[in-house]
Design an enzyme around this catalytic site. Structure first.
Site, PDB file in Angstrom:
ATOM      1  N   TYR A 135     206.406  64.240  45.122  1.00 48.91           N
ATOM      2  CA  TYR A 135     206.688  64.165  46.565  1.00 48.91           C
ATOM      3  C   TYR A 135     207.710  63.052  46.809  1.00 48.91           C
ATOM      4  O   TYR A 135     208.696  63.240  47.536  1.00 48.91           O
ATOM      5  CB  TYR A 135     205.384  63.894  47.312  1.00 48.91           C
ATOM      6  CG  TYR A 135     205.502  63.829  48.819  1.00 48.91           C
ATOM      7  CD1 TYR A 135     205.569  64.985  49.592  1.00 48.91           C
ATOM      8  CD2 TYR A 135     205.509  62.598  49.481  1.00 48.91           C
ATOM      9  CE1 TYR A 135     205.649  64.922  50.981  1.00 48.91           C
ATOM     10  CE2 TYR A 135     205.592  62.531  50.865  1.00 48.91           C
ATOM     11  CZ  TYR A 135     205.658  63.687  51.603  1.00 48.91           C
ATOM     12  OH  TYR A 135     205.741  63.607  52.985  1.00 48.91           O
TER      13      TYR A 135
HETATM   14  N1  LIG Z   1     201.749  64.152  57.809  1.00 49.78           N
HETATM   15  C1  LIG Z   1     202.213  63.042  57.273  1.00 49.78           C
HETATM   16  O1  LIG Z   1     201.464  62.084  57.008  1.00 49.78           O
HETATM   17  C2  LIG Z   1     203.677  62.898  56.945  1.00 49.78           C
HETATM   18  C3  LIG Z   1     204.167  61.626  56.648  1.00 49.78           C
HETATM   19  C4  LIG Z   1     205.517  61.484  56.340  1.00 49.78           C
HETATM   20  C5  LIG Z   1     206.343  62.601  56.328  1.00 49.78           C
HETATM   21  N2  LIG Z   1     205.813  63.825  56.617  1.00 49.78           N
HETATM   22  C6  LIG Z   1     206.710  64.984  56.557  1.00 49.78           C
HETATM   23  O2  LIG Z   1     206.741  65.585  57.833  1.00 49.78           O
HETATM   24  C7  LIG Z   1     206.966  66.984  57.683  1.00 49.78           C
HETATM   25  C8  LIG Z   1     205.939  67.740  58.502  1.00 49.78           C
HETATM   26  O3  LIG Z   1     204.652  67.383  58.041  1.00 49.78           O
HETATM   27  P1  LIG Z   1     203.305  67.815  58.776  1.00 49.78           P
HETATM   28  O4  LIG Z   1     202.362  66.706  58.607  1.00 49.78           O
HETATM   29  O5  LIG Z   1     203.611  68.332  60.131  1.00 49.78           O
HETATM   30  O6  LIG Z   1     202.837  68.997  57.800  1.00 49.78           O
HETATM   31  P2  LIG Z   1     202.085  70.360  58.103  1.00 49.78           P
HETATM   32  O7  LIG Z   1     201.414  70.749  56.823  1.00 49.78           O
HETATM   33  O8  LIG Z   1     201.244  70.254  59.329  1.00 49.78           O
HETATM   34  O9  LIG Z   1     203.275  71.362  58.416  1.00 49.78           O
HETATM   35  C9  LIG Z   1     204.166  71.779  57.429  1.00 49.78           C
HETATM   36  C10 LIG Z   1     204.606  73.201  57.755  1.00 49.78           C
HETATM   37  O10 LIG Z   1     205.532  73.616  56.742  1.00 49.78           O
HETATM   38  C11 LIG Z   1     205.250  74.946  56.415  1.00 49.78           C
HETATM   39  N3  LIG Z   1     205.715  75.287  55.070  1.00 49.78           N
HETATM   40  C12 LIG Z   1     205.209  74.848  53.897  1.00 49.78           C
HETATM   41  N4  LIG Z   1     205.842  75.435  52.891  1.00 49.78           N
HETATM   42  C13 LIG Z   1     206.784  76.261  53.419  1.00 49.78           C
HETATM   43  C14 LIG Z   1     207.739  77.157  52.886  1.00 49.78           C
HETATM   44  N5  LIG Z   1     207.848  77.346  51.568  1.00 49.78           N
HETATM   45  N6  LIG Z   1     208.554  77.836  53.724  1.00 49.78           N
HETATM   46  C15 LIG Z   1     208.425  77.662  55.080  1.00 49.78           C
HETATM   47  N7  LIG Z   1     207.520  76.854  55.641  1.00 49.78           N
HETATM   48  C16 LIG Z   1     206.711  76.159  54.823  1.00 49.78           C
HETATM   49  C17 LIG Z   1     203.721  75.051  56.509  1.00 49.78           C
HETATM   50  O11 LIG Z   1     203.266  76.395  56.615  1.00 49.78           O
HETATM   51  C18 LIG Z   1     203.439  74.215  57.731  1.00 49.78           C
HETATM   52  O12 LIG Z   1     203.432  75.014  58.902  1.00 49.78           O
HETATM   53  C19 LIG Z   1     206.904  67.274  56.170  1.00 49.78           C
HETATM   54  O13 LIG Z   1     208.201  67.339  55.648  1.00 49.78           O
HETATM   55  C20 LIG Z   1     206.201  66.051  55.624  1.00 49.78           C
HETATM   56  O14 LIG Z   1     206.546  65.790  54.276  1.00 49.78           O
HETATM   57  C21 LIG Z   1     204.514  63.993  56.942  1.00 49.78           C
END
Ligand SMILES: NC(=O)c1ccc[n+]([C@@H]2O[C@H](COP(=O)([O-])OP(=O)(O)OC[C@H]3O[C@@H](n4cnc5c(N)ncnc54)[C@H](O)[C@@H]3O)[C@@H](O)[C@H]2O)c1
Length: 268
Positions: free
Chosen positions: A154
């Protein structure tokens, strides 16, 4: 601010978490929203729930698949011409020690988190260059600034995303294009993606994080950590301290290196 009114915004991973909240916030700004997501059930649910606010469409796309990206981009270009704002938000985390990853875990994580933002941007950048207008926002992570156990792949994907994203910003500046690039690096957010994480530093609320992202886009910010102090903490800390001291500071004092110990992640 009226600047987002009637703009076309594409959000990947828009059927859950941050992407879903951003879709709502952009609709409230009277933008037209297109969401791409692999999860068809959540996609349909999101579109039907948010369509009372404004114009939203959902396309089922697996962004780890180059052909699906190209076909979906073709459809968007046919329907809308070009887009004004692209938010590369979809991401996954495996949350295991590196030796426990399968080959597919590694290639999928890199394909979704690192390669897809480049490939999707590549599909839409030409249209933005022709119009000399556009905004690309890439959702990276603080995991792209600070190394962390159970996050190696990641972290690799997010370090890659940050490097590409900010280089793209510099290229647009060098080419004198009015195309803005915002790189977002949040700490843990309570969306479910990182369920089980234990943190001494406060875990962010999704609504607050999404509002910060929206504001960063409106204000054309370049590099944004959430919380703001994380950028200096990471970059200045790593520059000034020895590796030993920084490991003690981030690992023991702030407890970051133990945050993933009880990681569960999003239940399937
Ligand atoms: N949640 C956290 O703590 C956090 C922290 C830092 C960064 N982020 C980043 O923020 C972004 C959003 O995170 P989140 O917490 O909302 O996650 P989440 O899991 O709620 O949402 C991610 C979405 O991406 C979709 N997805 C996954 N694989 C896919 C694919 N192959 N094709 C199309 N869609 C796909 C999933 O179905 C989901 O709807 C991500 O890039 C994550 O790395 C999250």
């Amino acid at each position: 601010m009226k600047q987002l009114q009637n703009k076309t915004v594409l959000i990947t991973g828009g059927a859950s978490g941050i992407g879903k909240i951003l879709a709502r916030l952009f609709l409230e700004k009277q933008a037209t929203v297109i969401i791409w997501d692999i999860n068809e059930i959540n996609l349909n649910e999101t579109v039907s729930k948010l369509s009372s606010i404004g114009k939203i469409v959902g396309h089922k796309v697996d962004i780890s698949n180059v052909e699906q990206i190209q076909n979906a981009a073709k459809k968007v270009k046919q329907d809308y011409g070009s887009i004004d704002v692209l938010i590369n938000n979809a991401g996954i985390i495996i949350g295991k020690y590196f030796n426990e990853h399968t080959t597919l875990d590694i290639t999928k994580t890199m394909a979704i988190n690192a390669n897809a933002p480049m490939l999707i941007t590549h599909e839409f950048l030409e249209g933005m260059i022709t119009k000399n207008a556009g905004h690309i926002c890439n959702i990276a992570s603080s995991g792209g600034l600070i190394s962390n156990p159970k996050m190696s792949v990641y972290a690799a994907s997010k370090w890659s995303l940050i490097g590409w994203s900010d280089s793209l910003r510099l290229e647009m500046k060098k080419l004198k294009k009015d195309i803005y690039v915002t790189t977002i690096m949040p700490y843990y957010i309570n969306t479910g993606m990182f369920d089980g994480v234990k943190s001494k530093l406060p875990i962010l609320e999704p609504e607050t994080a999404a509002l910060t992202i929206l504001k960063a886009i409106e204000k054309k910010k370049r590099m944004v950590t959430i919380p703001g102090y994380m950028y200096r903490l990471a970059r200045i800390g790593q520059a000034l301290f020895s590796v030993n001291f920084f490991d003690w500071f981030a690992g023991s004092f702030l407890g970051i290196y133990d945050t993933m110990e009880e990681f569960i992640g999003r239940k399937k």
